[in-house]
Design a protein around this motif. Structure first.
Motif, PDB file in Angstrom:
ATOM      1  N   ALA A 181      15.556 -14.265 -19.497  1.00 38.82           N
ATOM      2  CA  ALA A 181      15.384 -15.026 -20.739  1.00 38.82           C
ATOM      3  C   ALA A 181      16.613 -15.887 -21.015  1.00 38.82           C
ATOM      4  N   MET A 182      17.798 -15.357 -20.706  1.00 39.64           N
ATOM      5  CA  MET A 182      19.052 -16.072 -20.934  1.00 39.64           C
ATOM      6  C   MET A 182      19.506 -16.711 -19.625  1.00 39.64           C
ATOM      7  N   ASN A 183      19.742 -18.025 -19.669  1.00 35.54           N
ATOM      8  CA  ASN A 183      20.170 -18.779 -18.490  1.00 35.54           C
ATOM      9  C   ASN A 183      21.314 -19.698 -18.884  1.00 35.54           C
ATOM     10  N   PHE A 184      22.183 -20.035 -17.930  1.00 39.66           N
ATOM     11  CA  PHE A 184      23.350 -20.864 -18.239  1.00 39.66           C
ATOM     12  C   PHE A 184      23.791 -21.604 -16.986  1.00 39.66           C
ATOM     13  N   GLY A 185      24.180 -22.877 -17.175  1.00 39.25           N
ATOM     14  CA  GLY A 185      24.682 -23.659 -16.050  1.00 39.25           C
ATOM     15  C   GLY A 185      24.929 -25.095 -16.456  1.00 39.25           C
ATOM     16  N   GLU A 186      25.081 -25.954 -15.458  1.00 43.14           N
ATOM     17  CA  GLU A 186      25.248 -27.380 -15.728  1.00 43.14           C
ATOM     18  C   GLU A 186      24.047 -27.891 -16.519  1.00 43.14           C
ATOM     19  N   ARG A 187      24.303 -28.770 -17.461  1.00 42.81           N
ATOM     20  CA  ARG A 187      23.235 -29.211 -18.366  1.00 42.81           C
ATOM     21  C   ARG A 187      22.030 -29.766 -17.605  1.00 42.81           C
ATOM     22  N   ARG A 188      22.265 -30.578 -16.598  1.00 46.43           N
ATOM     23  CA  ARG A 188      21.155 -31.164 -15.856  1.00 46.43           C
ATOM     24  C   ARG A 188      20.302 -30.079 -15.215  1.00 46.43           C
ATOM     25  N   GLU A 189      20.945 -29.062 -14.665  1.00 50.59           N
ATOM     26  CA  GLU A 189      20.216 -27.963 -14.033  1.00 50.59           C
ATOM     27  C   GLU A 189      19.381 -27.201 -15.061  1.00 50.59           C
ATOM     28  N   MET A 190      19.941 -26.980 -16.237  1.00 55.48           N
ATOM     29  CA  MET A 190      19.212 -26.260 -17.273  1.00 55.48           C
ATOM     30  C   MET A 190      18.045 -27.083 -17.816  1.00 55.48           C
ATOM     31  N   LEU A 191      18.225 -28.385 -17.922  1.00 54.70           N
ATOM     32  CA  LEU A 191      17.125 -29.238 -18.363  1.00 54.70           C
ATOM     33  C   LEU A 191      15.972 -29.197 -17.357  1.00 54.70           C
ATOM     34  N   ASP A 192      16.312 -29.232 -16.074  1.00 50.38           N
ATOM     35  CA  ASP A 192      15.279 -29.167 -15.033  1.00 50.38           C
ATOM     36  C   ASP A 192      14.565 -27.818 -15.075  1.00 50.38           C
ATOM     37  N   LEU A 193      15.341 -26.743 -15.217  1.00 51.76           N
ATOM     38  CA  LEU A 193      14.746 -25.415 -15.288  1.00 51.76           C
ATOM     39  C   LEU A 193      13.868 -25.287 -16.532  1.00 51.76           C
ATOM     40  N   ALA A 194      14.311 -25.858 -17.636  1.00 57.54           N
ATOM     41  CA  ALA A 194      13.535 -25.805 -18.877  1.00 57.54           C
ATOM     42  C   ALA A 194      12.184 -26.478 -18.703  1.00 57.54           C
ATOM     43  N   GLU A 195      12.165 -27.634 -18.065  1.00 55.33           N
ATOM     44  CA  GLU A 195      10.900 -28.348 -17.856  1.00 55.33           C
ATOM     45  C   GLU A 195       9.972 -27.557 -16.939  1.00 55.33           C
ATOM     46  N   GLN A 196      10.533 -26.914 -15.918  1.00 55.03           N
ATOM     47  CA  GLN A 196       9.714 -26.106 -15.013  1.00 55.03           C
ATOM     48  C   GLN A 196       9.112 -24.913 -15.744  1.00 55.03           C
ATOM     49  N   ARG A 197       9.954 -24.223 -16.518  1.00 55.99           N
ATOM     50  CA  ARG A 197       9.462 -23.065 -17.264  1.00 55.99           C
ATOM     51  C   ARG A 197       8.410 -23.503 -18.287  1.00 55.99           C
ATOM     52  N   LEU A 198       8.653 -24.616 -18.980  1.00 55.45           N
ATOM     53  CA  LEU A 198       7.724 -25.092 -20.003  1.00 55.45           C
ATOM     54  C   LEU A 198       6.356 -25.385 -19.400  1.00 55.45           C
ATOM     55  N   ALA A 199       6.344 -26.013 -18.242  1.00 56.18           N
ATOM     56  CA  ALA A 199       5.071 -26.343 -17.597  1.00 56.18           C
ATOM     57  C   ALA A 199       4.258 -25.083 -17.311  1.00 56.18           C
ATOM     58  N   ARG A 200       4.935 -24.012 -16.898  1.00 59.68           N
ATOM     59  CA  ARG A 200       4.227 -22.759 -16.617  1.00 59.68           C
ATOM     60  C   ARG A 200       3.739 -22.103 -17.900  1.00 59.68           C
ATOM     61  N   VAL A 201       4.605 -22.064 -18.906  1.00 58.13           N
ATOM     62  CA  VAL A 201       4.259 -21.385 -20.143  1.00 58.13           C
ATOM     63  C   VAL A 201       3.111 -22.089 -20.861  1.00 58.13           C
ATOM     64  N   LYS A 202       3.082 -23.418 -20.796  1.00 54.71           N
ATOM     65  CA  LYS A 202       2.041 -24.190 -21.483  1.00 54.71           C
ATOM     66  C   LYS A 202       0.634 -23.868 -20.972  1.00 54.71           C
ATOM     67  N   LYS A 203       0.514 -23.350 -19.780  1.00 53.31           N
ATOM     68  CA  LYS A 203      -0.807 -23.021 -19.250  1.00 53.31           C
ATOM     69  C   LYS A 203      -1.477 -21.934 -20.085  1.00 53.31           C
ATOM     70  N   GLU A 204      -0.685 -21.026 -20.652  1.00 53.04           N
ATOM     71  CA  GLU A 204      -1.232 -19.974 -21.498  1.00 53.04           C
ATOM     72  C   GLU A 204      -0.926 -20.190 -22.974  1.00 53.04           C
ATOM     73  N   HIS A 205       0.110 -20.976 -23.246  1.00 49.64           N
ATOM     74  CA  HIS A 205       0.533 -21.219 -24.632  1.00 49.64           C
ATOM     75  C   HIS A 205       0.697 -22.730 -24.833  1.00 49.64           C
ATOM     76  N   PRO A 206      -0.391 -23.436 -25.113  1.00 50.31           N
ATOM     77  CA  PRO A 206      -0.359 -24.903 -25.175  1.00 50.31           C
ATOM     78  C   PRO A 206       0.560 -25.468 -26.254  1.00 50.31           C
ATOM     79  N   LYS A 207       0.949 -24.656 -27.239  1.00 47.90           N
ATOM     80  CA  LYS A 207       1.837 -25.144 -28.286  1.00 47.90           C
ATOM     81  C   LYS A 207       3.311 -25.018 -27.904  1.00 47.90           C
ATOM     82  N   ALA A 208       3.607 -24.526 -26.724  1.00 44.12           N
ATOM     83  CA  ALA A 208       4.984 -24.284 -26.319  1.00 44.12           C
ATOM     84  C   ALA A 208       5.800 -25.580 -26.338  1.00 44.12           C
ATOM     85  N   ILE A 209       7.068 -25.458 -26.745  1.00 44.26           N
ATOM     86  CA  ILE A 209       7.964 -26.618 -26.827  1.00 44.26           C
ATOM     87  C   ILE A 209       9.362 -26.218 -26.377  1.00 44.26           C
TER      88      ILE A 209
END
Length: 246
Positions: free
Chosen positions: A163-191
């Motif tokens: 749940a907790m992640n940390f690193g270079e901002r660009r890496e975290m932004l990329d990881l956030a978008e990847q995680r969001l895409a997966r979560v949205k499949k079950e939770h369409p309101k995810a942001i």
């Protein structure tokens, strides 16, 4: 490049390992608390808790849903608290350009109470707290002393679920978008909450208000971030600009 957190609430089990690790690493004293009808403890952030896992329970039809929110300073890209209080006492509040950390030092004890209230009101996440005994203003400092030595913030180091992640901002932004895409499949309101404004990015599965009133930025009614900074006034805007360009 600045560092960023990604806090993925879809993976948070409210084990409170991050909360306890923060308290132990910073050697913060215990709080006297009592049962208030919730697993959330203590009831709020305070000078002895820089991180707090918030619990929010909602009844949806016949189903009870829990929302867990590991609350902490967001380390804003343009921190309003520093814009308001940075010039009051030299060295009291620092925005470190290399890491992105917003740091309050012992010198915050010299800031008068009236000015502290202005600093707290300027924070759209209701984060700064003052120790009534010492006068020091405190909050999460990104475990700056660990990060500059190449270590993870202690809350990230102990998280067992990712749940907790940390690193270079660009890496975290990329990881956030990847995680969001997966979560949205079950939770369409995810942001991704306030992703363009902060270095602590939250992935929320549902309406932010179901987590906590300040899970996303709360400015004065009818005011967005741009309007908020405009309201700071010309002197403070100039101070903010000097911080950002220094």
């Amino acid at each position: 490049m600045a560092k960023s957190f990604l806090i993925d609430t879809s993976r948070c089990t409210a084990c409170r390992g991050c909360q306890i690790a923060c308290k132990e690493w910073k050697e913060l004293p215990a709080n006297k608390t009592k049962q208030t009808g919730t697993h959330q403890n203590p009831p709020d952030l305070n000078p002895n808790n820089y991180k707090l896992v918030r619990f929010s329970e909602h009844l949806e039809g016949s189903t009870i849903r829990w929302y867990f929110f590991p609350d902490q300073c967001r380390h804003c890209l343009e921190p309003p608290c520093v814009a308001v209080g940075g010039d009051l006492v030299d060295g009291a509040m620092i925005h470190d350009a290399k890491t992105g950390a917003v740091i309050y030092t012992d010198k915050t004890r010299q800031i008068p109470e009236a000015e502290f209230e202005e600093i707290r009101e300027a924070c759209p996440y209701n984060i700064p707290r003052r120790n009534g005994a010492t006068g020091q203003i405190s909050k999460c400092d990104m475990c700056y002393e660990r990060v500059i030595r190449g270590l993870l913030p202690v809350c990230v180091a102990v998280c067992p679920t990712g749940a907790m992640n940390f690193g270079e901002r660009r890496e975290m932004l990329d990881l956030a978008e990847q995680r969001l895409a997966r979560v949205k499949k079950e939770h369409p309101k995810a942001i991704l909450a306030d992703v363009d404004d902060v270095n602590v990015i939250y992935l929320l599965m549902d309406d932010p208000m179901k987590y906590y009133e300040f899970s996303v930025a709360q400015y004065k009614p009818g005011m967005d971030r741009k309007a908020f900074f405009a309201k700071l006034g010309a002197p403070l805007r100039r101070g903010m600009q000097s911080i950002l360009t220094s």
